[in-house]
Design a protein around this motif. Sequence first.
Motif, PDB file in Angstrom:
ATOM      1  N   UNK A 126       0.836  -1.201   0.000  1.00 36.50           N
ATOM      2  CA  UNK A 126       0.000   0.000   0.000  1.00 36.50           C
ATOM      3  C   UNK A 126       0.872   1.253   0.000  1.00 36.50           C
ATOM      4  N   UNK A 127       0.473   2.231  -0.792  1.00 33.23           N
ATOM      5  CA  UNK A 127       1.145   3.529  -0.838  1.00 33.23           C
ATOM      6  C   UNK A 127       0.063   4.603  -0.804  1.00 33.23           C
ATOM      7  N   UNK A 160       1.540  17.363   2.597  1.00 30.92           N
ATOM      8  CA  UNK A 160       1.255  16.075   1.978  1.00 30.92           C
ATOM      9  C   UNK A 160       2.021  14.994   2.731  1.00 30.92           C
ATOM     10  N   UNK A 161       1.324  13.933   3.119  1.00 32.39           N
ATOM     11  CA  UNK A 161       1.928  12.810   3.818  1.00 32.39           C
ATOM     12  C   UNK A 161       1.796  11.557   2.960  1.00 32.39           C
ATOM     13  N   UNK A 162       2.846  10.764   2.931  1.00 32.96           N
ATOM     14  CA  UNK A 162       2.851   9.508   2.206  1.00 32.96           C
ATOM     15  C   UNK A 162       3.293   8.403   3.166  1.00 32.96           C
ATOM     16  N   UNK A 163       2.566   7.278   3.146  1.00 32.69           N
ATOM     17  CA  UNK A 163       3.098   6.136   3.877  1.00 32.69           C
ATOM     18  C   UNK A 163       2.929   4.887   3.025  1.00 32.69           C
ATOM     19  N   UNK A 164       3.884   3.985   3.193  1.00 35.27           N
ATOM     20  CA  UNK A 164       3.922   2.741   2.445  1.00 35.27           C
ATOM     21  C   UNK A 164       4.016   1.593   3.434  1.00 35.27           C
ATOM     22  N   UNK A 181       6.147  -0.308   7.846  1.00 35.61           N
ATOM     23  CA  UNK A 181       5.603   0.946   7.335  1.00 35.61           C
ATOM     24  C   UNK A 181       6.703   1.996   7.216  1.00 35.61           C
ATOM     25  N   UNK A 182       6.635   2.834   6.170  1.00 34.38           N
ATOM     26  CA  UNK A 182       7.527   3.975   5.974  1.00 34.38           C
ATOM     27  C   UNK A 182       6.687   5.233   5.837  1.00 34.38           C
ATOM     28  N   UNK A 183       6.993   6.241   6.645  1.00 33.93           N
ATOM     29  CA  UNK A 183       6.247   7.498   6.632  1.00 33.93           C
ATOM     30  C   UNK A 183       7.184   8.626   6.207  1.00 33.93           C
ATOM     31  N   UNK A 186       7.655  12.731   1.200  1.00 32.58           N
ATOM     32  CA  UNK A 186       8.173  12.589  -0.164  1.00 32.58           C
ATOM     33  C   UNK A 186       7.360  11.525  -0.888  1.00 32.58           C
ATOM     34  N   UNK A 187       7.014  11.788  -2.155  1.00 33.22           N
ATOM     35  CA  UNK A 187       6.145  10.889  -2.894  1.00 33.22           C
ATOM     36  C   UNK A 187       6.897   9.806  -3.666  1.00 33.22           C
ATOM     37  N   UNK A 188       8.217   9.823  -3.673  1.00 37.38           N
ATOM     38  CA  UNK A 188       8.949   8.840  -4.456  1.00 37.38           C
ATOM     39  C   UNK A 188       8.838   7.461  -3.801  1.00 37.38           C
ATOM     40  N   UNK A 189       8.998   6.396  -4.579  1.00 36.77           N
ATOM     41  CA  UNK A 189       8.873   5.041  -4.023  1.00 36.77           C
ATOM     42  C   UNK A 189       9.875   4.739  -2.916  1.00 36.77           C
TER      43      UNK A 189
END
Length: 734
Positions: A126-127, A160-164, A181-183, A186-189
Amino acid sequence: MYRVLLLLFLLAAVAGYLDTAQAQETAQTSPAPDASSPREKVQLSSWVKELRQKENVAILFGNVRVSKGKLSILADAVVVWFKEDGSGVSEIYAEGAILMTDGKNRISAQAAYYSFETGTARITQARVHTTQRSLSDLTVFERSKESGPVAAKKAQPEISLYFRAEKLRTERPTRYVAEKLTLSTCECPHPHWGIRCRRATIYPGGTFEASGNQLFIGPVKIPFFNVRFEPDWRMPLYRLRVGSSSDKGSFRLSRWQLVVEPNYRLFCDLDTYNKNGTGSGAVFEYKGRAYPWGGYLETYAINDREPPAGVKHYRYRLKFLHVQKLPGEVGMTLEYSKTTDQDFLKQFFEREYRKGREQETYAYFRKTHGNLGASLLTSTRTEKFKTVTQHQPQVRAYAISRELPGGFYLSAALRNEKLLRQYAQMLALPDEEVERHDVLLTLDRPLGMGQILRLKPRIDARYTHYNINAADSQNVDREVVKVSCSASTRLSRIYRTSSKRLKIDGLKHIIEPQLTYENTYENDNDPASLFQFDEVDSIRKCEKLTLSLTNRLDTRREVKEVPSVVSLLDWRLQIPYYAKPARDNGGESYGPLESRLEVSASPYLTIRSDLAYDTAHRHMQKGTIDATVRSPGIWQLYLGTLYAAGEDTIGTLGLSARLSPKWSVSVRLQHNLSAGRYVSKTFTLTRRFHCWIMEAGVVLERDKDSPTYVFLISPAALFKKEKLRFTEESTFLK
């Protein structure tokens, strides 16, 4: 982040609605869905549809799109299982390049599964991207003549927050668990910085608890204990700057931030200067939840090894600002500032020094009620190396445009104050002290003659009493009477023309001539006999006629997808004529001709000029001209000149270009056109990483023997500024 959790429920809801959509498309062959379901319609499209009636399964693949309202789901393939009794959907599975969005948030994944019977969900790889308002960003404090020394304006940027997460599952309807999980913002993979967690529990509202944590910045990993994060998480490293200069030597400047809670923020500065030593400071910002109050406290200190002559080694600055709204339309502003020496800001806070804002210490209270108001201002001096005017105190009461019978309007202002001019200690001059009582009455009567002519006659009557150097009781009374009248009209013409290249949709030419007559015919005290504290003391007898002409060319244009009326050309000319030139203008009948021009003929070109021409001696008195040519996102060229009679003319050339999506370069040259030599040269190279911006540059100044090298690294696009838009029904071309 909390909106992301809603997407899981919406995903389940969409799966529940799939039976309705499938029933509408396969009503003759599918026994499972109920075509008469009262649920809202779901839009469904795909390249290939396959229905397995015996298994109660529908398979959609090939650019599958499912949408309902603002919710949209894209996937390579979607499998839907229906309940055996035909009452609805049992479970749903989506696979391959999944993208879900509700207009504000986006979630992408490789596979997603949801069971309606057990109420559990599974999402792999999930991203998630969510945009939410920042609660901790402070109110912006600005000066305003209308509302007192300092006015407050809300500023709520977005973050903007991104988590994977490798796996995301539901444990109960109000709690979700993510593994690995990575928080980051930054939107890069593969972000260059952020937080990695072995396990995280996410709650509604965006709050989550994390264990097995690592803060990583590039290859550097810092383990830390289990934590609980609020939605307003921020990157701890706010700014990092490394460089070298002739006056400081090599330097390393850093700022770290800590969000205490949504309405409080703490910045810590840790700086190192090769010549000066180590400097440190802290900035604490705060505000009320609904903004009835807010402010900040800033401190900075350094034990300087090479202080300026006559300055002690221990140097510091202290600044405090508080703005508050009280019941009954009462506003309060408090400010206190102190620096140890006059060179401190210039040496360590150069950006603030260049703004030229005076460091002040005062208390200001204001109460308003409609167009009535009163204020209290007290100010004092904290820095003996400055010359300031102190208010001890100033009391004001005013009424603005009180309507009277017959269409007249009355304004009144009463001011009682004690003024003290204290000179810098090094000047060794005696202080100037005055008690001043001032009353101003204004009566005006706007007149309109249809759409052709607008008149506004006005009369001002002013009485001022001075008690100069109260110990000597030198009383001075002054009466001032001024009459004025302005006459203006507005002419316009519409041209039905358009140009896609220039983005023009119709043209409207507006001409506004205005004639203003002013005569201050009563003033029984020459300003030369009064000490000049402010503009009240500089009033003198004067009679003049001012002619101004405004030309404007407007068109319709979409600005960020919002239809707006924009000005392609705005040109204002103004010149005063003096009836008694020997008394009022040094013997010259006409004053300077002033011109202000702004041209925005296309989105790619902007020209501005501000000129003053001396008509008596026929030479340019002062002026600035600048032009900007740009190709958005590719390059931009700036040309500008600054001219003043008797001073050097400075020309500026700036060029910035984008070499690639990651690299850009900029050059800024300042040249003394009068002396024929350069003033400064700046060269900057910028490298954009996934989530960092790195700048390296060199500054060459003619007055310095050695160049200044600067290296700057900071998080990229950490905050997105929220811009206010004011829209109203356009009257253009009507």
